[in-house]
Design an enzyme around this catalytic site. Sequence first.
Site, PDB file in Angstrom:
ATOM      1  N   LYS A 179       0.841  -1.205   0.000  1.00  0.00           N
ATOM      2  CA  LYS A 179       0.000   0.000   0.000  1.00  0.00           C
ATOM      3  C   LYS A 179       0.873   1.251   0.000  1.00  0.00           C
ATOM      4  O   LYS A 179       1.786   1.378   0.796  1.00  0.00           O
ATOM      5  CB  LYS A 179      -0.877   0.027   1.258  1.00  0.00           C
ATOM      6  CG  LYS A 179      -1.857  -1.135   1.362  1.00  0.00           C
ATOM      7  CD  LYS A 179      -2.601  -1.099   2.690  1.00  0.00           C
ATOM      8  CE  LYS A 179      -1.670  -1.248   3.872  1.00  0.00           C
ATOM      9  NZ  LYS A 179      -2.380  -1.371   5.161  1.00  0.00           N
ATOM     10  N   THR A 225      -6.618  10.410   8.310  1.00  0.00           N
ATOM     11  CA  THR A 225      -6.364   9.082   7.740  1.00  0.00           C
ATOM     12  C   THR A 225      -6.196   8.027   8.837  1.00  0.00           C
ATOM     13  O   THR A 225      -5.566   6.998   8.622  1.00  0.00           O
ATOM     14  CB  THR A 225      -5.103   9.109   6.861  1.00  0.00           C
ATOM     15  OG1 THR A 225      -4.020   9.647   7.656  1.00  0.00           O
ATOM     16  CG2 THR A 225      -5.285   9.946   5.620  1.00  0.00           C
ATOM     17  N   GLY A 227      -6.775   4.918  10.705  1.00  0.00           N
ATOM     18  CA  GLY A 227      -7.494   3.662  10.445  1.00  0.00           C
ATOM     19  C   GLY A 227      -7.698   3.323   8.979  1.00  0.00           C
ATOM     20  O   GLY A 227      -8.498   2.435   8.656  1.00  0.00           O
ATOM     21  N   THR A 228      -6.972   3.968   8.082  1.00  0.00           N
ATOM     22  CA  THR A 228      -7.165   3.667   6.655  1.00  0.00           C
ATOM     23  C   THR A 228      -6.833   2.206   6.325  1.00  0.00           C
ATOM     24  O   THR A 228      -7.542   1.560   5.557  1.00  0.00           O
ATOM     25  CB  THR A 228      -6.297   4.577   5.745  1.00  0.00           C
ATOM     26  OG1 THR A 228      -4.966   4.557   6.257  1.00  0.00           O
ATOM     27  CG2 THR A 228      -6.820   5.991   5.703  1.00  0.00           C
ATOM     28  N   GLY A 229      -5.734   1.715   6.921  1.00  0.00           N
ATOM     29  CA  GLY A 229      -5.312   0.340   6.621  1.00  0.00           C
ATOM     30  C   GLY A 229      -6.331  -0.683   7.124  1.00  0.00           C
ATOM     31  O   GLY A 229      -6.637  -1.667   6.434  1.00  0.00           O
ATOM     32  N   CYS A 230      -6.861  -0.439   8.328  1.00  0.00           N
ATOM     33  CA  CYS A 230      -7.864  -1.363   8.907  1.00  0.00           C
ATOM     34  C   CYS A 230      -9.114  -1.357   8.035  1.00  0.00           C
ATOM     35  O   CYS A 230      -9.659  -2.416   7.684  1.00  0.00           O
ATOM     36  CB  CYS A 230      -8.252  -0.909  10.320  1.00  0.00           C
ATOM     37  SG  CYS A 230      -6.860  -0.708  11.441  1.00  0.00           S
TER      38      CYS A 230
HETATM   39  N1  LIG Z   1      -3.844  10.438   1.494  1.00  0.00           N
HETATM   40  C1  LIG Z   1      -4.369   9.409   0.839  1.00  0.00           C
HETATM   41  N2  LIG Z   1      -5.019   9.607  -0.341  1.00  0.00           N
HETATM   42  C2  LIG Z   1      -5.568   8.564  -1.013  1.00  0.00           C
HETATM   43  N3  LIG Z   1      -5.489   7.278  -0.588  1.00  0.00           N
HETATM   44  C3  LIG Z   1      -4.847   7.020   0.567  1.00  0.00           C
HETATM   45  C4  LIG Z   1      -4.257   8.071   1.339  1.00  0.00           C
HETATM   46  N4  LIG Z   1      -3.709   7.509   2.462  1.00  0.00           N
HETATM   47  C5  LIG Z   1      -3.950   6.193   2.384  1.00  0.00           C
HETATM   48  N5  LIG Z   1      -4.627   5.879   1.249  1.00  0.00           N
HETATM   49  C6  LIG Z   1      -5.102   4.547   0.859  1.00  0.00           C
HETATM   50  O1  LIG Z   1      -5.605   3.912   2.025  1.00  0.00           O
HETATM   51  C7  LIG Z   1      -5.280   2.528   2.031  1.00  0.00           C
HETATM   52  C8  LIG Z   1      -4.461   2.230   3.283  1.00  0.00           C
HETATM   53  O2  LIG Z   1      -3.145   2.678   3.038  1.00  0.00           O
HETATM   54  P1  LIG Z   1      -2.112   3.159   4.131  1.00  0.00           P
HETATM   55  O3  LIG Z   1      -0.785   3.103   3.466  1.00  0.00           O
HETATM   56  O4  LIG Z   1      -2.562   4.470   4.696  1.00  0.00           O
HETATM   57  O5  LIG Z   1      -2.334   2.062   5.242  1.00  0.00           O
HETATM   58  P2  LIG Z   1      -1.876   2.032   6.739  1.00  0.00           P
HETATM   59  O6  LIG Z   1      -0.670   2.870   6.929  1.00  0.00           O
HETATM   60  O7  LIG Z   1      -1.753   0.588   7.065  1.00  0.00           O
HETATM   61  O8  LIG Z   1      -3.085   2.679   7.562  1.00  0.00           O
HETATM   62  P3  LIG Z   1      -3.263   2.788   9.186  1.00  0.00           P
HETATM   63  O9  LIG Z   1      -2.010   2.292   9.825  1.00  0.00           O
HETATM   64  O10 LIG Z   1      -3.570   4.204   9.489  1.00  0.00           O
HETATM   65  O11 LIG Z   1      -4.456   1.949   9.496  1.00  0.00           O
HETATM   66  C9  LIG Z   1      -4.517   2.264   0.738  1.00  0.00           C
HETATM   67  O12 LIG Z   1      -5.400   1.786  -0.248  1.00  0.00           O
HETATM   68  C10 LIG Z   1      -3.980   3.635   0.361  1.00  0.00           C
HETATM   69  O13 LIG Z   1      -3.810   3.744  -1.034  1.00  0.00           O
HETATM   70  C1  LIG Z   2      -6.385  -1.034  17.654  1.00  0.00           C
HETATM   71  C2  LIG Z   2      -5.688  -0.478  16.473  1.00  0.00           C
HETATM   72  N1  LIG Z   2      -5.426  -1.281  15.432  1.00  0.00           N
HETATM   73  C3  LIG Z   2      -4.792  -0.792  14.339  1.00  0.00           C
HETATM   74  C4  LIG Z   2      -4.387   0.518  14.281  1.00  0.00           C
HETATM   75  C5  LIG Z   2      -3.622   1.033  13.056  1.00  0.00           C
HETATM   76  O1  LIG Z   2      -4.273   2.021  12.438  1.00  0.00           O
HETATM   77  C6  LIG Z   2      -4.681   1.354  15.398  1.00  0.00           C
HETATM   78  N2  LIG Z   2      -4.317   2.667  15.420  1.00  0.00           N
HETATM   79  N3  LIG Z   2      -5.324   0.825  16.480  1.00  0.00           N
END
Ligand SMILES: Nc1ncnc2c1ncn2[C@@H]1O[C@H](COP(=O)(O)OP(=O)(O)OP(=O)(O)O)[C@@H](O)[C@H]1O
Ligand SMILES: Cc1ncc(CO)c(N)n1
Length: 300
Positions: A179, A225, A227-230
């Site tokens: 990602k 952003t 929780g985007t990954g979750c």
């Molecule tokens: N600023 C942004 N604009 C558009 N898409 C984004 C942006 N930030 C994240 N994404 C998208 O969100 C999804 C999660 O990516 P990201 O790299 O942020 O995950 P993450 O770091 O594991 O998230 P978190 O740790 O906050 O839960 C991916 O599909 C990414 O392309």
């Molecule tokens: C509980 C929990 N899981 C995952 C993340 C990563 O976004 C967070 N901030 N908190």
Amino acid sequence: MQGGVPVPRALTIAGSDSGGGAGIQADLKTFHALEVFGMSAITAVTAQNTREVRGIYPLPPEAVAAQIDAVVEDIGVDAAKTGMLFSREIVEVVADRVRAHEIRKLVVDPVMRAKSGASLLAPEAEKALREHLFPLALLVTPNLPEVEALLGEAPRTRAEKKGAACRLLAYGPKAVLVKGGHAPVDEEGNPVSPDARGRKYVEDVLATEEGVVVFRKDYWLTPHTHGTGCTFSAAVTAALAQGAELVEAVALGEAFIDAAIRHAFPLGKGHGPTNHWAFASLRFDGADLAVERWEEACGR
Ligand SMILES: Nc1ncnc2c1ncn2[C@@H]1O[C@H](COP(=O)(O)OP(=O)(O)OP(=O)(O)O)[C@@H](O)[C@H]1O
Ligand SMILES: Cc1ncc(CO)c(N)n1
């Protein structure tokens, strides 16, 4: 109705985020928005808001196993995902239960740190995650810092993301999505500064044994952003529970997170949460979600 089951069923095995934007809360909101019945096995409770993680209270590994057993043995699970697993012991018990219950549609989000910087996975648990859980996964979804922790180098360009995703397949998952949310890119997939002028994109690169798929969408310059990954991995899991093939499930996750970030909530004083119902509302209006994708040969 599939095989007598009235609704697709998804399980999240993850930590609780009291702030409601990440973890178990994000996953259940996402499952619900996609009309999938959500269940949870909580690994740890965090005292967390948009700015910081104030405390982490892990559950005993047997409590995590008991939650998984309870729902699988009665309700049933069509697809599952893992998030914050915190300790080596919890990673091991989750791998053991996934194997015992033969959960094949498993998305592993290798959560290591919160956006606020707090560590959500003990260093010795990283190895356990790679060795015990990756081989059981249909899909692993690392962000760029997680790729760096796993491989020792952070990919920056499209070609480097592709190479990293292909290398991570060697740990045994059926597919890996690198990602790119942490680093915006230009038309060619090369890194650009988040506040550079002109159109900027985010590229997520999916590697499977059949080849590589690049997903590109607009980069949104927003602090909200959390929780985007979750949220993304939960949307992919929901689509898998509904019976989607892997590439279609990832495409659904991309569209879901794009809408959720575009309409994120400026709540709290730090990284605000994404909007878990934006996708459902937009789809209802027939809006164009601006996700492009194209396929390339796997570089291996
Ligand atoms: N600023 C942004 N604009 C558009 N898409 C984004 C942006 N930030 C994240 N994404 C998208 O969100 C999804 C999660 O990516 P990201 O790299 O942020 O995950 P993450 O770091 O594991 O998230 P978190 O740790 O906050 O839960 C991916 O599909 C990414 O392309
Ligand atoms: C509980 C929990 N899981 C995952 C993340 C990563 O976004 C967070 N901030 N908190």
